[in-house]
Design a protein around this motif. Structure first.
Motif, PDB file in Angstrom:
ATOM      1  N   ARG A 171       1.567  -2.736   7.952  1.00 30.78           N
ATOM      2  CA  ARG A 171       0.803  -4.013   9.651  1.00 30.78           C
ATOM      3  C   ARG A 171       1.681  -4.267  10.991  1.00 30.78           C
ATOM      4  O   ARG A 171       1.953  -3.828  12.153  1.00 30.78           O
TER       5      ARG A 171
ATOM      6  N   PHE B 216      -4.841   2.939   6.921  1.00 29.22           N
ATOM      7  CA  PHE B 216      -4.305   3.025   8.239  1.00 29.22           C
ATOM      8  C   PHE B 216      -4.570   4.686   8.927  1.00 29.22           C
ATOM      9  O   PHE B 216      -4.356   5.293  10.009  1.00 29.22           O
TER      10      PHE B 216
ATOM     11  N   CYS C 142      -0.821   8.450   9.666  1.00 26.17           N
ATOM     12  CA  CYS C 142       0.603   7.421  10.128  1.00 26.17           C
ATOM     13  C   CYS C 142       1.057   7.352   8.761  1.00 26.17           C
ATOM     14  O   CYS C 142       2.228   5.977   9.295  1.00 26.17           O
TER      15      CYS C 142
END
Length: 259
Positions: free
Chosen positions: A90, A120, A124
């Protein structure tokens, strides 16, 4: 047909871009922020940034450097090194990266791939694979072994089996680095690249060994890679990205030619 991607790689140590041969004898060669901006303006399709000692030193990635690079480029940006959990992922995404590369941490804890993909999105999550040829055996049937911690720790895991499992767990892409070819400028490991590319359905980025445009042509055609990572051949000014792309374009390889 999708365009093949040409991706400069910035290996970063103590805040400086560095380059070695077969993961050894690294020398510092420049500022990663300035280099990323230069490659972006020169026509790179993506930038890959690796904090190469974060895992072995058991520390967090240099998030301030990641943020400064992200602020200077406007193309996809993949970041790896020292990412151990969802919170680390993150932070990297919030710092401006589009993709997160997991390598040593994924080998130790494969669940990080599936958790990252769920949180995500698969697009990603990049699996970084550092691979060394050790010869075929019962435990390593492909002959290629996974090595982690910046080439320091052999894991006794077969590279092909790991690639297939990582895709099943949710990896959206593989960055495949041959330790044997790394920094040699003698060409990519075509056998390894084609082996992985033919057995997974997600994109494979070939890494390690690029020294001239012919090497990229070989790995993008014979090696069946979707993209090619480059370092020494552009870091030392031997070739420009536009020269590499022009060579590939003339030989019939589809590349983005907006430089």
């Amino acid at each position: 047909m999708l365009s093949k991607r040409i991706i400069p790689c910035l290996d970063v140590r103590e805040g400086k871009t560095t380059k070695g041969i077969k993961f050894k004898n690294n020398v510092d060669i420049g500022d990663p922020v300035e280099m990323a901006r230069y490659y972006y303006e020169a026509g790179a399709d993506e930038i890959v940034f690796y904090d190469i000692t974060a895992s072995s030193e058991k520390r967090n990635i240099m998030i301030d450097v990641v943020r400064r690079v992200a602020e200077t480029i406007f193309i996809p940006f993949s970041v790896g090194g020292g990412i151990r959990n969802l919170e680390d992922m993150r932070k990297v995404l919030l710092a401006g990266a589009e993709k997160i590369s997991v390598n040593s941490s994924a080998v130790k804890n494969p669940e990080i791939i599936s958790k990252g993909a769920q949180a995500f999105g698969k697009q990603c999550i990049v699996l970084g694979m550092d691979v060394k040829f050790v010869g075929k055996s019962e435990s390593i049937p492909s002959g290629y072994e996974i090595v982690i911690n910046g080439g320091r720790t052999h894991m006794g895991i077969d590279a092909l089996e790991w690639a297939i499992r990582a895709e099943e767990l949710g990896a959206g892409e593989i960055c495949l680095n041959s330790i044997d070819a790394d920094g040699t400028c003698e060409g990519y490991e075509l056998n390894l690249t084609s082996l992985i590319s033919e057995n997974v359905s997600i994109p494979v980025i070939a890494s390690g060994g690029a020294g001239k445009p012919e090497h990229l042509f070989d790995v993008l055609t014979k090696g069946k890679a979707d993209a090619a990572l480059i370092a020494s051949m552009v870091h030392y000014g031997t070739y420009t990205i536009s020269e590499i792309k022009s060579n590939l374009d003339k030989r019939g390889v589809k590349v983005r030619t907006g430089w």
